[in-house]
Design a protein around this motif. Structure first.
Motif, PDB file in Angstrom:
ATOM      1  N   THR A  69       1.368  -0.708  -0.334  1.00 48.64           N
ATOM      2  CA  THR A  69       0.127  -0.009  -0.063  1.00 48.64           C
ATOM      3  C   THR A  69       1.388   1.413   0.015  1.00 48.64           C
ATOM      4  N   ALA A  70      -0.038   2.344   0.013  1.00 43.88           N
ATOM      5  CA  ALA A  70       1.115   3.755  -0.098  1.00 43.88           C
ATOM      6  C   ALA A  70       0.154   4.343   1.021  1.00 43.88           C
ATOM      7  N   SER A  71       0.843   5.013   2.508  1.00 39.69           N
ATOM      8  CA  SER A  71       0.013   5.417   2.900  1.00 39.69           C
ATOM      9  C   SER A  71       0.928   5.477   3.998  1.00 39.69           C
ATOM     10  N   GLY A  72       1.381   6.653   4.410  1.00 42.40           N
ATOM     11  CA  GLY A  72       2.361   7.161   6.145  1.00 42.40           C
ATOM     12  C   GLY A  72       1.963   7.100   7.316  1.00 42.40           C
ATOM     13  N   ALA A  90       3.926  -7.162   4.847  1.00 43.49           N
ATOM     14  CA  ALA A  90       3.220  -5.315   4.319  1.00 43.49           C
ATOM     15  C   ALA A  90       4.007  -4.405   3.677  1.00 43.49           C
ATOM     16  N   THR A  91       4.572  -4.373   2.701  1.00 44.06           N
ATOM     17  CA  THR A  91       5.459  -3.130   1.960  1.00 44.06           C
ATOM     18  C   THR A  91       4.924  -1.521   2.314  1.00 44.06           C
ATOM     19  N   VAL A  92       4.833  -0.871   2.435  1.00 42.39           N
ATOM     20  CA  VAL A  92       3.984   0.470   2.312  1.00 42.39           C
ATOM     21  C   VAL A  92       5.018   1.129   2.119  1.00 42.39           C
ATOM     22  N   PHE A  93       4.842   1.872   1.023  1.00 46.11           N
ATOM     23  CA  PHE A  93       6.108   3.004   0.435  1.00 46.11           C
ATOM     24  C   PHE A  93       4.736   4.665   0.841  1.00 46.11           C
ATOM     25  N   VAL A  94       5.808   4.870   1.393  1.00 51.32           N
ATOM     26  CA  VAL A  94       6.229   6.540   1.575  1.00 51.32           C
ATOM     27  C   VAL A  94       6.639   7.999   0.876  1.00 51.32           C
ATOM     28  N   PRO A  95       5.593   8.980   0.803  1.00 46.80           N
ATOM     29  CA  PRO A  95       6.310   9.930   0.787  1.00 46.80           C
ATOM     30  C   PRO A  95       7.991   9.951   1.972  1.00 46.80           C
TER      31      PRO A  95
END
Length: 313
Positions: A69-72, A90-95
């Motif tokens: 997912t993408a969310s911080g 779980a892999t999480v992409f964040v800015p």
């Protein structure tokens, strides 16, 4: 098309994985749905579990690859928690500018956190690319049917606990919670959708006849910071009779958050207090005897910023 049947399926699927949150009466005709007591401190855990469990049922979830997912913020924490609970990565992409405290919380939930780009859109694109390349199940922050259906389960609960409820008041960002609540209520109660004037995705969509990009700012932008209403929320909203969209300013949100704390010891984040602000500011005035339930959907806030004065509750 999202329907109540989807919400009922989500309720059955997520039973035993999410908490049934209580109602708190705060006046003769007013109640709070205390969804901030949900796992990870927000309603997002409901959709996260429903999305991941449904993918596992269909054989789409590889236990060695997991979800992405993408969310911080709340969505990222919810998906990390759900994945850890059911035993998948779980892999999480964040800015890259994401505050270290949020990255640390994601790590605490067991996520593999990857920094990409300067804005959410870049992190989102990286998450989609990762899903395609690695075969991970992509989990949107709000605009997927299973995400919205999971959120809608809270409305089923509150109508079970207060069968005569007339109105449900919810905050709107990307619209996942709104879509789920509208589908669950399905004509059994009115829904009031509340947004900050600084992030009016639903109001702008209703005015334009379709979702449009909006500028986002203000005190609630960390949780209500979507720039466009999701397609699922728009589909449900445009075919729902009686949906009322109201706007509140930042001062009303701040005051509502302070009142939730001083009067009920509810530690709400600004995004969640946005719903309550509709009532405290007069943006929505219930009719005499109207039974109103306001969803307090999240409490991921800095407690230091809450009013310090003691109050009787």
């Amino acid at each position: 098309m999202l329907t109540r049947d989807d919400v009922l399926a989500a309720r059955q699927r997520t039973a035993g994985h999410v908490r049934r949150t209580p109602l708190l009466q705060v006046g003769e005709a007013g109640w709070l749905k205390l969804e901030f007591l949900q796992h990870t401190g927000s309603f997002k855990a409901r959709g996260a579990f429903n999305r991941q469990l449904a993918a596992a049922e269909r054989g789409e979830l590889d236990p060695a690859i997991g979800v992405v997912t993408a969310s911080g913020g709340n969505a990222g924490m919810a998906h990390a928690f759900a994945a850890r609970s059911i035993g998948v990565p779980a892999t999480v992409f964040v800015p890259e500018p994401t505050p270290a405290v949020k990255v640390d919380r994601l790590h605490a939930y067991g996520a593999d956190v990857r920094l990409r780009g300067s804005e959410y859109a870049e992190a989102q694109a990286a998450a989609v690319e990762f899903a395609d390349a690695a075969g991970a199940v992509f989990c949107h922050a709000y605009d997927q049917p299973e995400i919205a259906a999971g959120a809608g389960v809270l409305a089923e609960e509150l109508l079970d606990d207060l069968p005569g409820a007339d109105t449900v008041v919810v905050a709107v960002g990307g619209g996942g919670l709104l879509a789920g609540v509208l589908a669950a209520v399905d004509g059994r109660a009115r829904v009031v959708a509340v947004e900050p004037v600084t992030a009016p995705t639903l109001a702008a969509a209703l005015a334009a006849g379709e979702p449009v990009d909006v500028e986002v700012s203000g005190v609630a932008k960390d949780s209500l910071g979507a720039r466009r209403l999701g397609a699922i929320a728009w589909d449900v909203a445009r075919r729902t009779r009686g949906l009322l969209s109201v706007l509140v300013d930042d001062a009303a949100v701040v005051a509502a958050r302070a009142e939730l704390w001083s009067e009920a010891r509810v530690a709400s984040e600004h995004g969640a207090a946005t719903a309550y602000a509709a009532l405290t500011s007069g943006a929505y005035v219930p009719a005499p005897g109207e039974r109103v339930v306001t969803v307090v959907c999240g409490a991921n806030t800095d407690p230091v910023t809450l009013a310090a004065e003691p109050a009787e509750v």
